[in-house]
Design an enzyme around this catalytic site. Structure first.
Site, mmCIF file in Angstrom:
data_model
loop_
_atom_site.group_PDB
_atom_site.id
_atom_site.type_symbol
_atom_site.label_atom_id
_atom_site.label_comp_id
_atom_site.label_asym_id
_atom_site.label_seq_id
_atom_site.Cartn_x
_atom_site.Cartn_y
_atom_site.Cartn_z
ATOM 1 N N GLU A 177 56.736 51.918 19.119
ATOM 2 C CA GLU A 177 57.506 52.451 17.985
ATOM 3 C C GLU A 177 57.205 53.939 17.982
ATOM 4 O O GLU A 177 56.071 54.324 17.709
ATOM 5 C CB GLU A 177 57.007 51.848 16.666
ATOM 6 C CG GLU A 177 56.954 50.341 16.615
ATOM 7 C CD GLU A 177 58.313 49.721 16.630
ATOM 8 O OE1 GLU A 177 59.276 50.391 16.212
ATOM 9 O OE2 GLU A 177 58.430 48.573 17.076
ATOM 10 N N CYS A 210 57.967 57.424 9.751
ATOM 11 C CA CYS A 210 58.720 57.313 11.000
ATOM 12 C C CYS A 210 60.188 57.025 10.719
ATOM 13 O O CYS A 210 61.042 57.295 11.548
ATOM 14 C CB CYS A 210 58.119 56.219 11.855
ATOM 15 S SG CYS A 210 57.898 54.684 10.947
#
Ligand code: NAP
Length: 683
Positions: A256, A295
């Site tokens: 990720e 994020c």
């Protein structure tokens, strides 16, 4: 100074030397020292595999789910300690909520998914049985079993609790031990949480180890049974993924990484509409929550060119009202970045963006810091940019300033908005704010391939919407391209990343025995009594009941129609039914077939079967005309004990045939059946 512990083979161990000093994001004062020097990483790996793995694999999915629930409850009870320490990372109480409570609730969700959607067993059956031969003596079934290695979790600094728990919950549920490496700058919070996890005594030995600092030569010992789940920058992911051992042993690697997430304002959402206000609210929240260190935060604000000026103005006004300062104070709305280094990094990235876009709000150091020293803490002013030729720009689509920074990108048509969204080259999250569902469809279908998750917000969903930036345990988190190409969570999907899927082929009886789920073609056992007379423990997979025949008359059909009110022409009008391509004339109602079947298979006396709670996969395969006769075969297909509740769920394979042995209906009947103990107590 507090030197962080490493958890090695269930012992707390300090690394060699003084270690690196970790500073408070708010005061710049030392919080802890960190070192993993001198750890024996090879023996950590061996311990996880030889002690943790076997201990976890002894448990069923339900037992592991219970374990997660107990752990989540335990962490919930001590969470104030985490909140207190969390402010040192620069997070306000609101910022800490998704990290701490969000992490704990992720554990609760996985606990519940494990107990509701996975069997009380050691093997997970993935999908349906595949018929591979004409006579049904050779079939196929995918099964998932836990990998026999260890899951290495490398986490980012921004969510030290959630980032750890969202990986740990599916890993433990899969039956796999973990070695967690938190990001150094906020490792003190992750370490505190691990101390509480271990003190609870809930996890079996070897399930969890912790490295605070470098992972040393750990990667040199990995093989195909191990998994790496990484969250952080794309550059680090690329470097780790190219590790010779990861490549040569095909170690599963999930990443990720960076993401230039976009949010599109629909052309209908002009100033004055609820959607325009929702957009300003959402973007402001995404820019300032966690000081933009999320994020999933919105980095690219894609707005119609006709109202881009209004968007800039409204966002500037909203950002101007944000109170920046000591995150521990209630009235502070935005805290600090995680470290001074992070602040320098964000400044540099804003400089890169400013080569293509104008800074229209913020971007300087002359701002008020509430009750904190702006020189010592890593505070940064929310900064908004505007790029007037976004289709010809590069940096605004590729440079991630990991702070409260975002750029307005105007578009002239829906196609252009889609093109701009795709220029992010793969993102974790995207959002569309519009009250026009056709536009929503066009934008979602045009951009979904570049996104792991998308949220559409309008006046109907806004009040209950979880927002653009919140990953949820039920839904996948991850994205293509720049976002790393990985996928986490998404309910049971997230558990399967830590398991091996294997296609098993063999006879129905062999596969029934392996998977603990009876398959048609496997032995049909005569239980000697009606299976409804048996308790949960007494029932065996394959216990079968076969009914006698029952004829369906025209009166039955008329009676059923009148009684239920279902006078559909195919049951009631001979001529019209015959004009239907599927029927020759009037046919029995499907629900009449199911009702007659129940009448044929039910054993009416008081007994261990407590309730019927539904049917699954009901299919009507052949029409039943009046004059036809029905017969049922009921076989015990799967048993799932429900903890100490006194009952278990029993799934029965039901097949209804006609006088010519043709299958007219098939389905699973779902019942609750009393355990021995419960049955004895009520007799
Ligand atoms: P980073 O430098 O890549 O660090 C991420 C993690 O990798 C940290 O735990 C770090 O440990 C570790 N690491 C670094 N070098 C390593 C090595 N050689 N071997 C093993 N581990 C190593 O990322 P960051 O700058 O801290 O984090 C910010 C970035 O993460 C942003 O770009 C953001 O987009 C991304 N991020 C993505 C997500 C997501 O879910 N996609 C979530 C949060 C953040 P140390 O701290 O000890 O160096």
């Amino acid at each position: 100074m507090n030197k962080l512990g490493n958890l090695v083979a269930d012992q707390w161990v300090e690394g060699d030397g003084d270690g690196n000093t970790l500073l408070s994001a708010v005061t710049g004062e030392p919080v802890a020292a960190i070192s993993s020097h001198g750890l024996d990483f090879k023996s950590m790996h061996t311990y996880a595999r030889s002690v943790g793995g076997p201990n976890l694999r002894k448990l069923t999915f339900h037992e592991r789910g219970d374990m997660l629930k107990a752990l989540a409850k335990h962490l919930d009870g001590v969470k104030q300690e985490f909140y207190q320490l969390s402010s040192q990372t620069g997070a306000t109480r609101n910022d800490s909520w998704p990290d701490i409570d969000g992490g704990i609730s992720t554990m609760f969700v996985f606990s519940s998914k494990g107990r509701r959607e996975m069997p009380n067993d050691h093997v997970y059956l993935d999908g349906n049985v595949e018929q591979l031969s004409r006579n049904g003596t050779f079939v196929g079934q995918h099964i998932c079993t836990p990998k026999l290695g260890v899951a290495i979790h490398i986490n980012a600094f921004n969510f030290p609790c959630w980032g750890m728990l969202e990986k740990l919950a599916p890993t433990l549920l899969a039956g796999v031990p973990a070695i967690v490496k938190p990001a150094s700058s906020t490792a003190y919070l992750a370490e505190l949480m691990v101390r509480h996890i271990i003190e609870s005594g809930i996890l079996p030995p070897g399930s969890l180890q912790l490295i605070c600092g470098s992972v040393g030569d750990l990667f040199d010992h990995l093989d195909c049974q191990d998994t790496i789940a990484f969250t952080g920058s794309k550059a680090t992911a690329e470097m780790l993924q190219a590790h010779p051992r990861v490549v040569s042993e095909s170690v599963a690697f999930t990443a990720e990484t960076d993401s230039l997430n976009m949010s599109i304002l629909g052309p209908d959402a002009v100033p004055g509409t609820p959607e325009f206000d929702l957009y300003i609210q959402e973007v402001t929240r995404e820019m300032t929550a966690k000081a933009g260190q999320k994020c999933t935060a919105i980095r690219r604000i894609i707005a119609p060119s006709t109202i881009a000026g209004d968007v800039v103005e409204a966002l500037s006004t909203a950002l101007g009202k944000i109170r920046i300062g000591d995150p521990a104070l209630k009235d502070t709305q935005m805290g600090a970045l995680a470290s001074q280094g992070q602040r320098d990094e964000v400044r540099d990235r804003v400089r890169d963006l400013a080569a293509e876009a104008d800074v229209v709000f913020g971007g300087h150091d002359d701002f008020d810091v509430h009750e904190a020293d702006g020189r010592k803490g890593a505070f940064f002013m929310p900064t908004l940019l505007h790029c007037d030729r976004p289709l010809h720009a590069r940096a605004v689509h590729s440079v991630e300033a990991f702070g409260p920074v975002s750029t307005v990108l105007p578009y002239d048509s829906i196609d252009e908005a889609i093109q701009l969204a795709r220029m992010g080259e793969g993102s974790l999250a995207g959002s569309v704010i519009t009250n026009d569902n056709l536009i929503a469809r066009e934008l979602v279908l045009g951009t979904a391939a570049y996104h792991g998750r998308m949220v559409v917000i309008n006046r109907d969903s806004a009040a209950e919407s979880t927002g653009h930036g919140s990953p949820l345990a039920h839904l996948v988190h991850g994205g293509p391209g720049r976002a790393g190409g990985g996928e986490e969570m998404g309910g049971v999907r997230g558990v399967l990343h830590y398991m091996q899927r294997t296609a098993i082929q063999g006879s129905p009886q062999t596969l029934s025995t392996i998977g603990h789920r009876w398959i048609k073609g496997a032995d049909e056992i005569d239980p000697g009594v009606h299976p409804f007379r048996k308790t949960f423990e007494q029932l065996q997979l394959g216990d079968t009941f076969k009914s006698g025949l029952r004829k369906v008359s025209l009166d039955d059909i008329n009676h059923f129609a009148e009684f239920t009110g279902d006078n559909f022409y195919a049951h009631m009008n001979e001529e019209e039914a015959a004009r239907n391509p599927f029927f020759d004339g009037r046919v029995a109602h499907g629900y009449l077939i199911v009702s007659f079947a129940a009448g044929l298979f039910v054993d009416p006396d008081f007994g261990p079967v407590l309730a019927n709670y539904g049917v699954d996969s009901l299919r009507f395969l052949q029409p039943v005309n009046y004059g036809d006769s029905l017969q049922v075969r009921l076989a015990c297909k799967q048993k799932t004990l429900r903890g100490d509740s006194g009952y278990g769920e029993v799934r029965w394979d039901a097949e209804v045939t006609n006088q010519d042995d043709e299958i007219v209906a098939q389905y699973d009947v779902l019942t609750m059946v009393a355990t021995d103990a419960h049955w004895q107590s009520v007799q």
